[in-house]
Design a protein around this motif. Structure first.
Motif, short mmCIF file in Angstrom:
data_model
loop_
_atom_site.label_atom_id
_atom_site.label_comp_id
_atom_site.label_asym_id
_atom_site.label_seq_id
_atom_site.Cartn_x
_atom_site.Cartn_y
_atom_site.Cartn_z
N ASN A 139 42.80 43.72 45.37
CA ASN A 139 41.44 43.44 44.81
C ASN A 139 41.63 42.86 43.54
N GLU A 140 41.27 41.55 43.24
CA GLU A 140 40.81 40.71 42.06
C GLU A 140 42.52 40.64 41.22
N LEU A 141 43.35 40.69 42.02
CA LEU A 141 44.72 40.47 41.57
C LEU A 141 44.95 39.10 41.11
N GLN A 142 44.32 38.14 41.71
CA GLN A 142 44.49 36.57 41.64
C GLN A 142 43.74 36.27 40.31
N PHE A 143 42.67 36.95 40.04
CA PHE A 143 42.04 36.78 38.84
C PHE A 143 42.73 37.23 37.75
#
Length: 128
Positions: A87-91
């Motif tokens: 979750n939200e690692l790309q951000f």
């Protein structure tokens, strides 16, 4: 041009701050006050002496602080990626890449590193 503008006294903000600090007694109990400077301070390169004194005082350059922040962030992202919490690692990777770009602008050229991708986070974490 007006001669009056050429002869105006310049503002010495740092000098004013130091003079005010001295007036309030801030310079009275400095470490090493009244002791002679070591001879090594007067030989060789002034910049190298500044770096040694700054290092002895515990100063870290901004790029080194950024390097540590990036390393810690990459380690955390790699752990979460390996455990399946994506979750939200790309951000977070995007934010780390912004820090890497800022790091590359301030660090010595041989220390510069490329941006990272989420797919290669483990290798990037090991590199940093």
């Amino acid at each position: 041009m007006d001669n009056e503008n050429l002869n105006k006294p310049s503002n010495d903000l740092i000098g004013d701050i130091l003079r005010n600090y001295e007036k309030t007694g801030g310079m009275d109990n400095l470490k090493g006050k009244g002791k002679p400077l070591p001879d090594e301070y007067f030989s060789g390169d002034v910049f190298q002496h500044f770096q040694k004194i700054a290092k002895d005082a515990g100063f870290k350059p901004h790029w080194l602080k950024l390097q540590h922040e990036i390393r810690d962030e990459l380690k955390d992202i790699a752990e979460k990626y390996a455990s399946g919490q994506k979750n939200e690692l790309q951000f977070r990777v995007t934010k780390v890449n912004e820090k890497i770009i800022a790091y590359n602008k301030t660090c010595p050229p041989p220390m510069q590193k490329g941006t990272i991708r989420l797919e290669s986070i483990e290798a990037a974490s090991n590199r940093w």
